[in-house]
Design a protein around this motif. Sequence first.
Motif, PDB file in Angstrom:
ATOM      1  N   UNK A  57      -0.962   9.932  21.994  1.00  0.00           N
ATOM      2  CA  UNK A  57       0.004  10.525  22.502  1.00  0.00           C
ATOM      3  C   UNK A  57       1.343  11.146  21.879  1.00  0.00           C
ATOM      4  N   UNK A  58       1.466  12.415  22.393  1.00  0.00           N
ATOM      5  CA  UNK A  58       2.686  13.178  21.240  1.00  0.00           C
ATOM      6  C   UNK A  58       3.514  13.864  22.292  1.00  0.00           C
ATOM      7  N   UNK A  59       4.870  14.258  21.819  1.00  0.00           N
ATOM      8  CA  UNK A  59       5.729  14.869  22.704  1.00  0.00           C
ATOM      9  C   UNK A  59       5.592  16.334  22.332  1.00  0.00           C
ATOM     10  N   UNK A 117      -4.574   0.999  23.458  1.00  0.00           N
ATOM     11  CA  UNK A 117      -4.390   0.331  22.333  1.00  0.00           C
ATOM     12  C   UNK A 117      -4.082  -1.371  22.670  1.00  0.00           C
ATOM     13  N   UNK A 131       9.314   2.906  25.242  1.00  0.00           N
ATOM     14  CA  UNK A 131      10.680   3.062  24.849  1.00  0.00           C
ATOM     15  C   UNK A 131      11.056   4.355  24.418  1.00  0.00           C
ATOM     16  N   UNK A 132       9.905   5.439  24.404  1.00  0.00           N
ATOM     17  CA  UNK A 132      10.199   6.693  24.162  1.00  0.00           C
ATOM     18  C   UNK A 132      10.204   7.561  25.322  1.00  0.00           C
TER      19      UNK A 132
ATOM     20  N   UNK B 102      11.383   5.143  15.591  1.00  0.00           N
ATOM     21  CA  UNK B 102      11.380   5.922  16.874  1.00  0.00           C
ATOM     22  C   UNK B 102      10.597   5.197  17.987  1.00  0.00           C
ATOM     23  N   UNK B 103       9.489   6.061  18.394  1.00  0.00           N
ATOM     24  CA  UNK B 103       8.535   5.338  19.493  1.00  0.00           C
ATOM     25  C   UNK B 103       7.148   5.890  19.335  1.00  0.00           C
ATOM     26  N   UNK B 104       6.240   5.199  20.238  1.00  0.00           N
ATOM     27  CA  UNK B 104       4.945   5.371  19.903  1.00  0.00           C
ATOM     28  C   UNK B 104       4.453   6.742  19.646  1.00  0.00           C
ATOM     29  N   UNK B 105       5.158   7.737  20.480  1.00  0.00           N
ATOM     30  CA  UNK B 105       4.713   9.152  20.402  1.00  0.00           C
ATOM     31  C   UNK B 105       4.960   9.725  19.010  1.00  0.00           C
ATOM     32  N   UNK B 106       6.399   9.417  18.571  1.00  0.00           N
ATOM     33  CA  UNK B 106       6.844   9.934  17.232  1.00  0.00           C
ATOM     34  C   UNK B 106       6.037   9.154  16.204  1.00  0.00           C
ATOM     35  N   UNK B 107       5.557   7.862  16.391  1.00  0.00           N
ATOM     36  CA  UNK B 107       4.661   7.328  15.224  1.00  0.00           C
ATOM     37  C   UNK B 107       3.332   7.921  15.072  1.00  0.00           C
ATOM     38  N   UNK B 190      16.221   0.338  21.220  1.00  0.00           N
ATOM     39  CA  UNK B 190      15.305   0.012  20.334  1.00  0.00           C
ATOM     40  C   UNK B 190      14.605   1.385  19.733  1.00  0.00           C
ATOM     41  N   UNK B 191      14.986   2.436  20.565  1.00  0.00           N
ATOM     42  CA  UNK B 191      14.299   3.639  19.819  1.00  0.00           C
ATOM     43  C   UNK B 191      15.218   4.500  18.717  1.00  0.00           C
TER      44      UNK B 191
ATOM     45  N   UNK C 711      15.578  -1.835  26.497  1.00  0.00           N
ATOM     46  CA  UNK C 711      16.863  -2.171  26.696  1.00  0.00           C
ATOM     47  C   UNK C 711      17.529  -3.228  28.152  1.00  0.00           C
TER      48      UNK C 711
END
Lengths: 172, 286, 783
Positions: A57-59, A117, A131-132, B102-107, B190-191, C711
């Motif tokens: 997954x990516x932004x 995952x 969270x993102x 960050x978050x999963x996508x950033x990682x 958290x992010x 959160x």
Amino acid sequence: MRQRVSMTINGTNYEHEVEPRLLLVHYIREQAGLTGTHVGCDTSNCGACTIEMDGHSVKACTVFAVQANGSQLLTIEGLAQGTQLHPLQQAFWDEHGLQCGYCTPGMIMAARQLLARNPDPTEKEIRMGIEGNLCRCTGYHNIVKAIQAAAKVMGEGAERKAPATAPSARRD
Amino acid sequence: MIPAAFDYVAPRSLPEAVADLVKHGSEAKVLAGGHSLIPLMKLRLSTPSFLVDIGRIQDLSYIREADSHIALGALTTHHEIEFSELVKARLPLLQQAAAQIGDAQVRNRGTIGGAAAHADPNGDFPTCLLALDAELIAVGPRGERSIKAQDFFVDTFTSALEPAEILREIRIPRPPSASSGTYLKFSRRSQDWAIVAVAAQVSLREGRVERVAIGLTGMGPRPLRAAAAERALTGKAVAPDALREASAQAADGTQPPEDLNGSPEYRRHLAAVLTRRALEAITGSK
Amino acid sequence: MAVSQMIGASIKRREDPQLVTGSGRFVDDLPQNAVLHLHVVRSSEPHARILAIDTIRAKEADGVVAIFTGKELREEFQAPLPVTVTFVPEKAYPEQYPIATDKVHYVGEPVALVVALSRAAAQDAAERIEVRYQALPAVTDVEKAIQKDAPVIHESLGSNLSYDVKRAGGDIEAAFKEAEVTISQRLQQQRLIPIAIETRGVVADYKPFANSLTLWSSTQIPHFVKVWLAVILGIPESQVRVIAPDVGGGFGSKIRVFPEEVLTALASRRLGRPVKWIEDREENMRATHHGRSQIWDVEIAAKRDGTVLGLRLTQWLDLGAYCSQFGTFMSLGLLVAPGPYRLAAIDGRLVGVFTNRTPTDAYRGAGRPEATYVIERVMDLVAQETGMDPADVRRRNLVTGAEQPYTSLFGFTFDSGDYVAGLERALQVAGYDDLRRRQSEARKQGRYLGIGLASYLEICGLGPAAPTQANTGVSLWGMGVVRLHFTGKATAITGSSPHGQGHETTFAQVVSAVLGIPVADVDVVHGDTGIGPMGMNTYGSRSTALDASAVHISATRVREKARKIAAHLLEAAEDDVVYEDGKAFVKGSPAKSVTIQELAMAAFQTNRLPAGMEGGLEATTFFDPTNFVWPFGTHVAVVEVDPETGKVSIERYVALDDCGTRINPMVVDGQIHGGIAQGIGQALFEEGVYGEDGQLRTGTLVDYLVPSAADLPFFQLEETITPSPVNPLGAKGIGEAGTIASTAALMNAVVDALQPFGVKDVPMPASPAKLWQLMHRNGGRKG
């Protein structure tokens, strides 16, 4: 200087000449015409533009289209099989996991990565896993419920294709 | 939010990439995962006219155990580090830090080399590399060189890399077997970036602290070591009082910034609290 | 499920299959051929004179079609942007035009337009425009803004004071004379940035030879936008069509006629081509209005037994740089400040002040969260001062069921409900007594639990027409059309314009229940001024009480006409014919029936109708209720504060809400969840911060902290159901209730946790740094 890019999105190959500065999300929306992937923040905080690129997954607002040259992409439009919704789409519908629906495609794509995952996540793992992705309508309550419901359905024999941990990194 | 126009190359090898950088000089920037650079370019706070995308160079993404160290290719993603059994077993500190970026996508996109080269004082990896005494291997027009983490992070967003140098590998000395570490990060959501975070690695011998390294995030213009706390604890028997006394000195000599998330005073306090909690978690002494 | 049970059924939303598959149609998703792209150049200065705008280099840039400055456009505006009365008719305010000409007043104010072949080209050209400013001193603080030597933002007004007026009810002198306890407290409502996840966006398509304009906008108020585009641009209203397609959230932030709607339309008219403007997030955080930004000074008169006698209240409202369309709506807060409590007197003062910041307007709850925050903090301050339990103070003051319908000191009459029963139920579900025991145990161990209550009473469902016109300047009512087609399928057209609330589902449930036809046979049309009569749009938790009621009445009228047709076809007396589950038959003879499908067909075969009856089966209702609706409830928040870091964790959240009849309980719950989250956002995370230089310091989502899933906890929802007598559905409203209650409940919990440190109030947001400082400023724990 324009660059030739080619990529597969939801199984269809696309090829275009693009400016290097073209963001992947704009390529997907404007060149490929797939408008289900949304833009919400421009700073990679909100996750509305989440897609999968080579299984991750990516932004898509924080990737240049040229970086995705040769990649396999999956967007929200690629999840349903005909009119058969993906279990996550079905669960978001069943559990009222959306209101305005703007964040929903990105949220579902993030949830898909999470379940690939971690097929049986705890509530906390679900919350950390998305969270993102920001939602302003639902308070996330029913989104978390929907992901729990989808995990259950997918765990009960539905196919699970993606590996539980990351494959070796894609470099081309 | 569209970046200013630029030209782009995606070389296939490090020498090619270095040559591209030499050719375009200060106009050029290296693009790895892009998660630090692209947002700045979209806000037009950064407007390089040339990008060298190193993402297509082979063999820069790996995690390997060597005799004396663990080697991570510069393009290893945060996600790969987070999910690596090897890192989890040998360098739990680094694994925990990776999982909190960050978050999963950033990682999935961000790379350890990119995070190091960006030298963000609020970044998580720079502090870890400092605490783990990492060496950073850079390739440039004059060949390859090794830079110690303590020399690498120079100032806010400034590393010791020369303009045409590219990180190739990060080497982290293998900690002894009776050594463990943790990364404690404090943020509002958290992010978020850390307000303050602490990277602690402790080696014990016969109930005494043989060696301790404490790295601090968010406490100055670059990642810092809590030198006074480290000195206070080294050689001491593990006991709650000793941990507390040492932790109280965690912020000594630092000049943390003031921003919307906290005053310097609050940051100094957090550094002490997080240091104590990290040491307690590692040693099991409370 | 039988269709007659459709009211109260948690059926799945019909909106969702489109949205979960990425087939939604938000403004930026609409297919457009040959559309030009508009970029708005905005002021970088909070307060400055525009000396010159140099566009020469920009005009030469690749792909540029046109560049306009404010001066070039000014004569095209036949009226300024609208400003409504909204509770303060006495206010002074400047005319606001969509684009600045001589002066800028906040960072983000439009100063020039670039139209280009692509968004990128427009943005590139915009960077080549040079605006020369003469900087003026800026003022970003309400109290500084009204000092004598403060820089004046609008010279024509002479000062930055828009109004300073009294609103009083009851005998305040008597209240303070009788008081055994008096408490003064300043309560802050920080500036909030709404952050709908879809930013605003507009596509305008002006057809020169038809003098007609079609405009798609991400708006809550297409009907108002249509009227004002016609007025401002001088296009006949009949030639203007405004469509709100899928809208990605509003929360009040899309409630006004915005400069960019006018500017995009104007660019299209100037160029004779469709023009699109899509707001960036960075732009959104400066150009879309902000919320709250108030200070409330409170003086409390109370007795030792917890009775609150009266309040002196001053509401300082930061209007920002202009008075927005509903900019003073938040003053409603003072008029409903008594909440659900018996309160004898309020001496109120409303002060509105201009500052060099983004204008403020409605944000979820608009006035009612502020009022609830004030009265709920008052209850806890009285509890703290008298040593009483906060629940007991509420019990002492709440209006009881026996007192209903109760008329408040500002003359509002509540509709229905037993507020005490709601409180007791919430306390019981939360296990309140046990929580207090746990809190006391925890304190002994150096752990700080906090328990916060908020009992709210909300005014919503705006209408009725007469009082809304008198108080807001806009006559508000509900509108619903129900039309049966030849084959017996139905279309309902509503005056509401939803953006996530699920009206396509819930309004179809209403029609289904009345006509006895499946929900799938009912299409609901909204947000298009080209279809159906004028509507009053969606805000203020009004749609179900008003527009769904109008739909209900229209469906009932259609049913009655169908029954008349049935009597004619069955050759029976009208009074002998009954209508049930989609069929009409003579009483006692259900076997010989005519279905709604047959009746609909007959309605279009006019020869089969009784003499004198019009063809068709359709009704239009403008519904004007007899009163507002008054949802109420009690929320209970349980938090723990880490004394070392100041971090708040939410341990539990219980919400009891009474919104009358619930058409779709699942949808109602969703509204409450989202509302609670937004209120928690205000309590713990969100704040729009300006520097003294007038620049927004929280101008991206990196710095402006919208809570994520990680959160927030799950929320436990409970209900009582007291139908409202003022509309046929018995529905109240639920869109804002969660937000109205949760900020107060959370903050009461935070302050409660910090009681051992002698803390009496915490300015929002309750950030860790702030709490740590409050806990340790005087050497830590006191008790």
